[in-house]
Design a protein around this motif. Structure first.
Motif, mmCIF file in Angstrom:
data_model
loop_
_atom_site.group_PDB
_atom_site.id
_atom_site.type_symbol
_atom_site.label_atom_id
_atom_site.label_comp_id
_atom_site.label_asym_id
_atom_site.label_seq_id
_atom_site.Cartn_x
_atom_site.Cartn_y
_atom_site.Cartn_z
ATOM 1 N N PHE A 1 0.838 -1.193 0.000
ATOM 2 C CA PHE A 1 0.000 0.000 0.000
ATOM 3 C C PHE A 1 0.875 1.245 0.000
ATOM 4 O O PHE A 1 1.821 1.370 0.771
ATOM 5 N N ALA A 2 0.547 2.183 -0.886
ATOM 6 C CA ALA A 2 1.348 3.385 -1.102
ATOM 7 C C ALA A 2 0.953 4.525 -0.180
ATOM 8 O O ALA A 2 1.661 5.521 -0.086
ATOM 9 N N GLU A 3 -0.175 4.397 0.465
ATOM 10 C CA GLU A 3 -0.674 5.453 1.354
ATOM 11 C C GLU A 3 -1.570 4.822 2.407
ATOM 12 O O GLU A 3 -2.080 3.716 2.206
ATOM 13 N N PRO A 4 -1.761 5.501 3.533
ATOM 14 C CA PRO A 4 -2.698 4.967 4.532
ATOM 15 C C PRO A 4 -4.102 4.886 3.936
ATOM 16 O O PRO A 4 -4.488 5.742 3.131
ATOM 17 N N LEU A 5 -4.826 3.866 4.309
ATOM 18 C CA LEU A 5 -6.130 3.628 3.702
ATOM 19 C C LEU A 5 -7.058 2.991 4.731
ATOM 20 O O LEU A 5 -6.641 2.136 5.507
ATOM 21 N N THR A 6 -8.304 3.414 4.747
ATOM 22 C CA THR A 6 -9.322 2.781 5.576
ATOM 23 C C THR A 6 -10.297 2.075 4.642
ATOM 24 O O THR A 6 -10.817 2.682 3.705
ATOM 25 N N LYS B 1 0.574 2.751 5.425
ATOM 26 C CA LYS B 1 1.450 2.872 4.260
ATOM 27 C C LYS B 1 2.597 1.880 4.423
ATOM 28 O O LYS B 1 3.148 1.727 5.516
ATOM 29 N N GLY B 2 2.928 1.158 3.349
ATOM 30 C CA GLY B 2 4.027 0.197 3.382
ATOM 31 C C GLY B 2 3.618 -1.213 3.745
ATOM 32 O O GLY B 2 4.421 -2.137 3.650
ATOM 33 N N THR B 3 2.351 -1.407 4.145
ATOM 34 C CA THR B 3 1.868 -2.745 4.477
ATOM 35 C C THR B 3 1.874 -3.615 3.224
ATOM 36 O O THR B 3 1.410 -3.212 2.162
ATOM 37 N N ARG C 1 -13.560 -4.111 -1.372
ATOM 38 C CA ARG C 1 -14.000 -3.766 -2.729
ATOM 39 C C ARG C 1 -13.579 -2.357 -3.129
ATOM 40 O O ARG C 1 -13.425 -1.471 -2.292
ATOM 41 N N ASP C 2 -13.411 -2.182 -4.442
ATOM 42 C CA ASP C 2 -13.202 -0.868 -5.069
ATOM 43 C C ASP C 2 -12.013 -0.089 -4.506
ATOM 44 O O ASP C 2 -12.102 1.107 -4.248
ATOM 45 N N VAL C 3 -10.874 -0.750 -4.359
ATOM 46 C CA VAL C 3 -9.653 -0.084 -3.914
ATOM 47 C C VAL C 3 -8.968 0.502 -5.152
ATOM 48 O O VAL C 3 -8.645 -0.238 -6.087
ATOM 49 N N PRO C 4 -8.749 1.817 -5.199
ATOM 50 C CA PRO C 4 -8.103 2.418 -6.374
ATOM 51 C C PRO C 4 -6.689 1.856 -6.584
ATOM 52 O O PRO C 4 -5.943 1.646 -5.624
ATOM 53 N N PHE C 5 -6.338 1.623 -7.847
ATOM 54 C CA PHE C 5 -5.006 1.121 -8.167
ATOM 55 C C PHE C 5 -3.922 2.096 -7.707
ATOM 56 O O PHE C 5 -2.800 1.689 -7.430
ATOM 57 N N ALA C 6 -4.242 3.374 -7.605
ATOM 58 C CA ALA C 6 -3.261 4.374 -7.156
ATOM 59 C C ALA C 6 -2.855 4.147 -5.696
ATOM 60 O O ALA C 6 -1.826 4.660 -5.263
ATOM 61 N N CYS C 7 -3.616 3.375 -4.946
ATOM 62 C CA CYS C 7 -3.346 3.160 -3.525
ATOM 63 C C CYS C 7 -2.378 2.020 -3.257
ATOM 64 O O CYS C 7 -1.937 1.838 -2.130
#
Length: 75
Positions: free
Chosen positions: A7-12, A30-32, A64-70
């Motif tokens: 993962f390139a950024e923190p995400l919930t 980020k980094g997981t 679901r629906d996780v952007p590829f940019a993430c």
């Protein structure tokens, strides 16, 4: 086929454990790195089409629906 992603950024995300359980909100740092199966697709947003993916984790859960940019592919 499973892929390792980072993962390139923190995400919930809303994690699907099973159909019988309510969605569980999970924070990803980020980094997981995780191994997932990926089902890509495109969704319409206010900014136009966006490439996203449904991620299926090795433990059977999914989001679901996780952007590829993430995220990016490690392997």
């Amino acid at each position: 086929m499973y892929h390792t992603i980072e993962f390139a950024e923190p995400l919930t995300v809303d994690l699907e454990i099973s159909r019988k359980h309510p969605l569980e909100r999970v924070s990803i740092r980020k980094g997981t790195r995780v191994r997932v199966q990926i089902k890509p697709h495109v969704v319409e947003s206010d900014d136009g089409p966006t490439e996203v993916a449904d991620l299926f984790f090795e433990d059977g859960s999914a989001t679901r629906d996780v952007p590829f940019a993430c995220f990016s592919f490690v392997d």
